[in-house]
Design an enzyme around this catalytic site. Structure first.
Site, PDB file in Angstrom:
ATOM      1  N   HIS A  57      41.274  59.166  -3.210  1.00 39.23           N
ATOM      2  CA  HIS A  57      40.746  59.400  -1.861  1.00 39.23           C
ATOM      3  C   HIS A  57      39.954  60.701  -1.776  1.00 39.23           C
ATOM      4  O   HIS A  57      39.709  61.212  -0.692  1.00 39.23           O
ATOM      5  CB  HIS A  57      41.886  59.461  -0.845  1.00 39.23           C
ATOM      6  CG  HIS A  57      42.786  58.276  -0.875  1.00 39.23           C
ATOM      7  ND1 HIS A  57      42.318  56.992  -0.666  1.00 39.23           N
ATOM      8  CD2 HIS A  57      44.119  58.153  -1.099  1.00 39.23           C
ATOM      9  CE1 HIS A  57      43.339  56.142  -0.747  1.00 39.23           C
ATOM     10  NE2 HIS A  57      44.431  56.819  -1.016  1.00 39.23           N
ATOM     11  N   HIS A 219      43.215  51.566   0.817  1.00 39.79           N
ATOM     12  CA  HIS A 219      43.592  51.112  -0.520  1.00 39.79           C
ATOM     13  C   HIS A 219      43.126  49.686  -0.759  1.00 39.79           C
ATOM     14  O   HIS A 219      43.581  49.019  -1.669  1.00 39.79           O
ATOM     15  CB  HIS A 219      45.102  51.144  -0.713  1.00 39.79           C
ATOM     16  CG  HIS A 219      45.723  52.440  -0.326  1.00 39.79           C
ATOM     17  ND1 HIS A 219      46.246  52.660   0.923  1.00 39.79           N
ATOM     18  CD2 HIS A 219      45.892  53.584  -1.024  1.00 39.79           C
ATOM     19  CE1 HIS A 219      46.722  53.903   0.977  1.00 39.79           C
ATOM     20  NE2 HIS A 219      46.511  54.482  -0.176  1.00 39.79           N
TER      21      HIS A 219
END
Lengths: 333, 264
Positions: A57, A219
């Site tokens: 991320h 995700h």
């Protein structure tokens, strides 16, 4: 899979080696277990901020370590929550005597690992508070699900609470401010393509050339629905309508508008999205008084974006404007 | 199986009516072997409703637990082998609490995701319940398992019917306590618990997930067996096998776990 990697299993370790070398003097990267701290930690008398989450991320969270934001970040494996020994080591080391705030994104694994770390830290006599960020309106919030995911508001909370901690506010006040940011923020994202986890080697999900997944998580989790690909303006209308209706944001509100890229979307497109968002909010009588546009909370090589709105007041605006000096976010420093 | 009086040799680390450190170590090794054998199966179950890493993560964690056991065993004869040897006259039997807590902390720091804290908490709470005791009666063993399951519920805030580990663990803990209360030996009581855990695991198939990443799928999570409930059944099944082996005069070595036609 085409990626700039050596071996899939080495990605996180090699990434952290790069972070340590690129930001030597500003950040210290610890191994065994993995955690990243600002070089001058612990800062005596200041509430320390610790966050963490799966890798993939970036720049969140390691890129937000530094004066005015986080004191430490704990990176897990790709899309896998870090483990309590990481948070415990970081919490011990950055505690400057004023206590430690853990900022946690609402994912089952993250929440459990952070809670365990807090239990262990409190057993050692450390003062720890935790705030769970849950701003994703794509997920129905009910007692019967894991609840809303923590997405874009996490970046805003880390920045604003970091500024408050630098001002010397006590732990309870910084934690309260973090909850305020969470309560006043809403987000929703869209994916145009899947992402590919290095260890998996293939896309997490299949999305046709003419399809998009609305309400995606960070995700590659499923969203609200799969739809035919639409124009940027139409996509913004979908996202912003859901975001505005949920809080709800009302005419006369002043907001921080955050257009976040998911990793593979060019800044050019993010500004197209921002322009559409500005028009949409203007028509609703909502004024954007602060903005952030860029890829700050990514999902590996996913294409797409998320839109986050935070209802501002004078205090939040001032804390947002305060100096910050991290690899991922830097102004006024 | 029922306990034949006097069948356990005096040198055995695990008398039939007691669960000692050798039996717990044998359980952990049996669980590690079972997870390794079914690693891909667990991951495939997780791929359907989660993020496709349960088998890989649990295998990594249990390998670390076994490595930790081996390292500890190298320091003293008391831990050598699952049920061979036993403590010599110089060594006091090791307490169960630290052994279980070591297993828990190892899982917590190596598994990640949600399974790490959940299984880690299971062993940590079991360890707290066992404390400094060196052997547990069937009732104490059942109480320790129940404490572990209560820890899992506390950590995950899950109830039966949420399509989680708890669907296998909670009824199994209840069955274990009931069997112990009826006077069953630890192995027999645990065998009953494993049977009940298998039922609970299969009962997760039609359920809609209400906890964890699978809950984002809503109705789409129905029709799939929960991977956490599956690894929890394996945990009880490994315990039953280890206790049966420790109680037997000649323990079968490296006996494989149930074949694929068993409930998974």
């Amino acid at each position: 899979m085409k990626k700039l990697i050596n071996r899939p299993d080495d990605v996180v370790r090699e990434e952290l080696a790069g972070v340590a070398l690129a930001h030597a003097g500003r950040l210290v990267v610890h191994t065994d277990p993995h955690w990243i701290a600002r070089a001058d930690a612990p800062v005596a008398g200041k509430v320390a901020l610790v966050s963490g989450g799966g890798s993939g991320h970036e720049p969140m969270h390691g890129g937000f370590v530094g004066p005015g934001m986080l004191d430490a970040a704990c990176p897990g494996e790709v899309f896998t929550s870090p483990t309590p020994d990481q948070m415990l080591a970081a919490t011990r080391a950055v505690d400057g005597g004023a206590g430690v705030l853990h900022i946690v994104k609402n994912y089952t694994g993250d929440v459990m690992n952070f809670e365990m770390a807090a239990d262990l830290a409190r057993d050692e006599g450390l003062q720890v508070e935790q705030v769970v960020i849950a701003d994703d309106v794509a997920v129905e919030d009910s007692l019967y699900t894991a609840g809303r995911r923590g997405v874009g508001a996490t970046v805003l909370a880390e920045k604003i609470c970091g500024a408050a901690a630098e001002e010397g506010r006590p732990l309870a006040a910084v934690a309260g401010l973090c909850r305020t940011v969470d309560e006043r923020s809403r987000s929703m994202g869209v994916a145009l393509t899947s992402c590919t986890v290095p260890a998996a080697g293939r896309p997490t999900f299949e999305l046709g050339e003419d399809e998009m997944e609305v309400g995606i998580g960070i995700h590659g989790e499923p969203g609200r629905e799969r739809r035919p690909l639409a124009s940027a303006t139409e996509i913004v209308e979908t996202l912003a309508t859901a975001v505005v209706a949920d809080l709800p944001f009302r005419a006369g509100d002043e907001v921080l508008a955050f257009v976040n890229g998911m990793g593979a979307t060019p800044l050019m497109e993010l500004y197209v999205v921002y322009a559409a968002l500005h028009r949409f909010l203007e028509e609703s009588g909502i004024a954007i008084t602060r903005s952030l546009v860029g890829s700050y909370m990514t999902s590996l090589d996913m294409a797409g974006c998320s839109v986050t709105l935070l209802r501002l007041d004078d205090e939040l605006t001032r804390l947002w404007d305060a100096p910050v000096d991290t690899p991922g976010l830097r102004w006024g420093a | 199986m029922s306990a034949a009086p006097g069948a356990a040799g005096p040198a055995s680390g695990a008398a039939r009516d007691l669960v000692d450190a050798a039996a717990v170590a044998a359980w952990l090794r049996a669980y590690a072997a079972a997870v390794a054998e079914r690693r891909d199966e667990l991951t495939e179950l997780d791929a359907a409703i989660g993020d496709a890493d349960h088998g890989v993560n649990m295998d990594r964690g249990m390998r670390a637990v076994v490595a930790r056991l081996a390292a500890a065993g190298g320091e003293g004869p008391a831990q050598e082998g699952p049920h061979g040897g036993g403590p010599d006259e110089a060594a006091t039997p090791p307490p169960l609490g630290p052994l279980l807590k070591t297993a828990g902390m190892t899982l917590v720091s190596t598994v990640g995701g949600a399974a790490g804290p959940l299984y880690g908490t299971f062993f940590l709470e079991m360890g707290k319940a066992a404390g400094e005791r060196t052997a547990l009666t069937a009732t104490e063993w059942a109480e320790a398992v129940a404490a572990g399951v209560a820890g899992v519920q506390m950590r995950g805030r899950a109830e039966t019917g949420d399509k989680t580990m708890v669907d296998a663990l909670l009824p199994a803990a209840v069955a274990l306590g009931a069997a112990a209360a009826r006077g069953s030996a630890p192995a027999a009581a645990t065998r009953e618990a494993a049977r009940v855990a298998a039922e609970g695991m299969r009962a997760t198939i039609p359920l809609v997930a209400r906890k964890g990443r699978a809950s984002y799928l809503g109705q789409r999570s129905a029709g799939h067996q929960d991977p956490g409930a599956t690894s929890s059944w394996l945990l009880l099944e490994a315990a039953a096998r280890a206790l049966e082996a420790c109680g037997a005069a000649h323990a079968p070595q490296d006996e494989p776990m149930p074949a694929a036609d068993d409930p998974v």
